[in-house]
Structure formats: structure tokens, C-alpha cells
Design a protein around this motif. Structure first.
Motif, PDB file in Angstrom:
ATOM      1  N   UNK A 149       3.117 -13.252  -1.358  1.00 25.61           N
ATOM      2  CA  UNK A 149       4.268 -12.924  -0.453  1.00 25.61           C
ATOM      3  C   UNK A 149       4.446 -11.224  -0.584  1.00 25.61           C
ATOM      4  N   UNK A 150       4.430 -10.876  -1.816  1.00 31.63           N
ATOM      5  CA  UNK A 150       4.446  -9.350  -1.992  1.00 31.63           C
ATOM      6  C   UNK A 150       3.600  -8.367  -1.065  1.00 31.63           C
ATOM      7  N   UNK A 151       2.153  -9.020  -1.368  1.00 27.55           N
ATOM      8  CA  UNK A 151       1.358  -8.321  -0.617  1.00 27.55           C
ATOM      9  C   UNK A 151       1.301  -8.426   0.836  1.00 27.55           C
ATOM     10  N   UNK A 152       1.911  -9.351   1.413  1.00 28.34           N
ATOM     11  CA  UNK A 152       1.864  -9.612   2.818  1.00 28.34           C
ATOM     12  C   UNK A 152       2.997  -8.753   3.216  1.00 28.34           C
ATOM     13  N   UNK A 153       4.263  -8.649   2.595  1.00 25.63           N
ATOM     14  CA  UNK A 153       5.313  -7.711   3.120  1.00 25.63           C
ATOM     15  C   UNK A 153       5.108  -6.296   2.967  1.00 25.63           C
ATOM     16  N   UNK A 154       4.241  -5.982   2.076  1.00 31.20           N
ATOM     17  CA  UNK A 154       3.833  -4.578   1.713  1.00 31.20           C
ATOM     18  C   UNK A 154       2.913  -4.254   2.704  1.00 31.20           C
ATOM     19  N   UNK A 155       2.035  -5.157   2.920  1.00 29.75           N
ATOM     20  CA  UNK A 155       0.991  -4.754   4.394  1.00 29.75           C
ATOM     21  C   UNK A 155       1.720  -4.801   5.748  1.00 29.75           C
ATOM     22  N   UNK A 156       2.622  -5.609   5.720  1.00 30.86           N
ATOM     23  CA  UNK A 156       3.198  -5.434   7.126  1.00 30.86           C
ATOM     24  C   UNK A 156       4.431  -4.380   7.103  1.00 30.86           C
ATOM     25  N   UNK A 157       4.732  -3.601   6.135  1.00 29.33           N
ATOM     26  CA  UNK A 157       5.492  -2.648   6.068  1.00 29.33           C
ATOM     27  C   UNK A 157       4.700  -1.351   6.187  1.00 29.33           C
ATOM     28  N   UNK A 158       3.447  -1.104   5.728  1.00 30.51           N
ATOM     29  CA  UNK A 158       2.717  -0.187   5.682  1.00 30.51           C
ATOM     30  C   UNK A 158       2.410   0.080   7.128  1.00 30.51           C
ATOM     31  N   UNK A 159       2.177  -1.148   7.885  1.00 31.57           N
ATOM     32  CA  UNK A 159       1.556  -1.143   9.332  1.00 31.57           C
ATOM     33  C   UNK A 159       2.900  -0.760  10.266  1.00 31.57           C
ATOM     34  N   UNK A 160       4.191  -1.414  10.004  1.00 33.32           N
ATOM     35  CA  UNK A 160       5.156  -0.841  10.772  1.00 33.32           C
ATOM     36  C   UNK A 160       5.569   0.661  10.554  1.00 33.32           C
ATOM     37  N   UNK A 161       5.535   1.094   9.331  1.00 25.10           N
ATOM     38  CA  UNK A 161       5.581   2.717   9.207  1.00 25.10           C
ATOM     39  C   UNK A 161       4.569   3.513   9.369  1.00 25.10           C
ATOM     40  N   UNK A 162       3.479   3.064   9.428  1.00 27.39           N
ATOM     41  CA  UNK A 162       2.087   3.673   9.578  1.00 27.39           C
ATOM     42  C   UNK A 162       1.949   4.625   8.694  1.00 27.39           C
ATOM     43  N   UNK A 163       1.989   4.159   7.154  1.00 23.07           N
ATOM     44  CA  UNK A 163       1.777   5.099   6.146  1.00 23.07           C
ATOM     45  C   UNK A 163       1.587   4.199   4.944  1.00 23.07           C
ATOM     46  N   UNK A 164       1.279   4.853   3.879  1.00 24.14           N
ATOM     47  CA  UNK A 164       1.042   3.889   2.467  1.00 24.14           C
ATOM     48  C   UNK A 164       2.396   3.756   1.962  1.00 24.14           C
ATOM     49  N   UNK A 165       2.486   2.743   1.409  1.00 25.83           N
ATOM     50  CA  UNK A 165       3.445   2.150   0.612  1.00 25.83           C
ATOM     51  C   UNK A 165       3.408   2.340  -1.051  1.00 25.83           C
ATOM     52  N   UNK A 166       4.272   2.799  -1.529  1.00 29.52           N
ATOM     53  CA  UNK A 166       4.027   3.331  -2.813  1.00 29.52           C
ATOM     54  C   UNK A 166       4.239   2.394  -3.879  1.00 29.52           C
ATOM     55  N   UNK A 167       4.891   0.989  -3.679  1.00 34.68           N
ATOM     56  CA  UNK A 167       5.053   0.164  -4.531  1.00 34.68           C
ATOM     57  C   UNK A 167       3.693  -0.568  -5.272  1.00 34.68           C
ATOM     58  N   UNK A 168       3.726  -0.302  -6.481  1.00 38.48           N
ATOM     59  CA  UNK A 168       2.792  -1.137  -7.177  1.00 38.48           C
ATOM     60  C   UNK A 168       3.086  -2.501  -7.337  1.00 38.48           C
ATOM     61  N   UNK A 169       1.966  -3.372  -7.499  1.00 41.25           N
ATOM     62  CA  UNK A 169       2.070  -4.726  -7.597  1.00 41.25           C
ATOM     63  C   UNK A 169       1.392  -5.142  -8.984  1.00 41.25           C
ATOM     64  N   UNK A 170       2.112  -5.669 -10.240  1.00 35.33           N
ATOM     65  CA  UNK A 170       1.677  -5.974 -11.206  1.00 35.33           C
ATOM     66  C   UNK A 170       1.853  -7.453 -11.483  1.00 35.33           C
ATOM     67  N   UNK A 171       1.321  -7.944 -12.493  1.00 38.77           N
ATOM     68  CA  UNK A 171       1.370  -9.199 -12.867  1.00 38.77           C
ATOM     69  C   UNK A 171       2.515  -9.079 -14.128  1.00 38.77           C
ATOM     70  N   UNK A 172       3.518 -10.040 -13.942  1.00 37.79           N
ATOM     71  CA  UNK A 172       4.548  -9.924 -15.071  1.00 37.79           C
ATOM     72  C   UNK A 172       4.008 -10.243 -16.514  1.00 37.79           C
ATOM     73  N   UNK A 173       4.448  -9.248 -17.224  1.00 37.85           N
ATOM     74  CA  UNK A 173       4.093  -9.793 -18.974  1.00 37.85           C
ATOM     75  C   UNK A 173       5.420  -9.566 -19.515  1.00 37.85           C
TER      76      UNK A 173
END
Length: 218
Positions: A149-173
């Protein structure tokens, strides 16, 4: 002179080893298997880092279906982080929030939309004037479904804004609860200058974008 050179060499060697160890520890956090937090009394928990936790706590608490939001630290390699320690940037932790919510009212997917829609998603290591790794953007996933869910939304936002999205994606510990004086900070200190000039404007910008998600009388 020889002693000075030796001392400088020893310091440099120790520093390099220390940094290498820190990087190794942080790598282990990023590559770890995610820990899934079980439902409790029908309520789920989600974890986000997006700049100052005073701001993020207030944003998520305004969402219909969210019961409570707790400020704390996550994403690092040290135990029992404190506000002072995390501010050095050496613990690997970011200021984060634990969102306790009813999945029958608001979905994890919507909480991710809130996340991206309540910040500058392109700013690396901070939000606004709050800068440093302790203010970096991280979304934590507890299972592969959440990760996708996170990766798809991040990818879609990057495409929409035509730039890199800063958010890192971490496994919760693990989530470490912050000191008591950080909890409900915006609500308890409405006249604080940071709250007046940063937190409240950020919350109001978010509310204007997502009026359908906001609790009644909030």
C-alpha cells in the motif's frame, strides 16, 4: 609530534569504527522482519514519522476513527531513546507517532493518504525549518500488505509530482514513548509560539485538504 600524530590516528580510527558500527546497526533495522502489532479491543496501531511529533500528533488526532495518538521515537538502533539523544541524530530514531484507530472506521490506506497529504513529501530530513535526521519522514509497515500500500502510493505521488518522494519505508520494530511533556503538546500549549506559528497552520492546511476525514466539532 609523533605522539600527536598517533593520537589523531587513534581518534580517527575509533571514529571510523564507531560510524561503521552505527551504519551496520541501522542497516539491521532497515532490513529486519516487520513486527505486527495485534488488535486490542478491536483497535489497530500504525506508526508514522513526519517532522515534529507535536504537529503530526495533532493531525492524526483530528481524523475520524482515530482514538488516540502518542508521540515517541522509532526507526533507530538504540534502546530507550530520549528527546536529547534523538536530537543528536546519532540514535537513528525519528520523532514518530503511534496512531490507535478503529479499522472499521478508517483504513490503514487512508492513514497513509493523511501522511502524504499533511506534509511536504519532497523534503529530505525534515519538515519546514525542523531539519535533521530526527525529523525525517518514515512510514512503518507491519506486514507485506501494508508495505505494498505504502510503495504504490509513494510511487503514484512521485509520478504525479514528477519528483522524488523523501519518505523512507521501514519495517516496524519498536515504538518508544516520548517524555510526558511531549504528549498532547499542541492541545495543552495553544499559546506556545511554535504551536501558533508552525503546528496550527500545518493542521489547518491539512483540514482544508481533507474536510471529509475530520471529526465533528474538532
Amino acid at each position: 609530534m609523533k605522539n600527536i600524530v598517533f593520537t589523531l590516528f587513534a581518534i580517527l580510527l575509533f571514529s571510523c569504527q564507531n560510524n561503521a558500527q552505527t551504519n551496520k546497526n541501522q542497516e539491521a533495522v532497515i532490513n529486519a522482519k516487520p513486527i505486527e502489532v495485534p488488535l486490542k479491543n478491536g483497535k489497530a496501531k500504525a506508526y508514522f514519522a513526519s517532522g515534529c511529533f507535536w504537529c503530526v500528533e495533532a493531525i492524526y488526532e483530528s481524523i475520524n476513527g482515530v482514538d488516540e495518538v502518542i508521540s515517541g521515537y522509532s526507526g533507530g538502533h538504540t534502546k530507550n531513546p530520549t528527546y536529547e539523544a534523538s536530537n543528536t541524530g546519532r540514535t537513528g530514531h525519528a520523532e514518530a507517532v503511534e496512531v490507535i484507530y478503529d479499522p472499521n472506521v478508517v483504513s490503514f490506506e487512508t492513514l497513509v493518504d493523511v501522511y502524504f497529504g499533511s506534509q511536504d513529501p519532497t523534503q529530505v530530513n525534515g519538515q519546514g525549518n525542523d531539519r535533521g535526521s530526527q525529523y525525517r519522514s518514515i512510514i512503518f509497515y507491519q506486514n507485506q500488505e501494508q508495505k505494498q500500500i505504502i510503495l504504490k502510493k509513494k510511487e503514484a505521488l512521485a509520478k504525479k509530482l514528477n519528483t522524488n518522494i523523501a519518505a523512507e519505508v521501514y519495517p516496524f520494530q519498536k515504538f518508544w514513548i516520548a517524555e510526558d511533556y511531549h504528549q498532547n503538546y499542541e492541545r495543552l500549549h495553544p499559546n506556545n509560539s511554535y504551536i501558533q506559528n508552525v503546528s496550527i497552520p500545518r493542521l489547518n492546511r491539512f483540514k482544508a485538504k481533507f474536510p471529509e476525514l475530520i471529526k465533528k466539532n474538532h
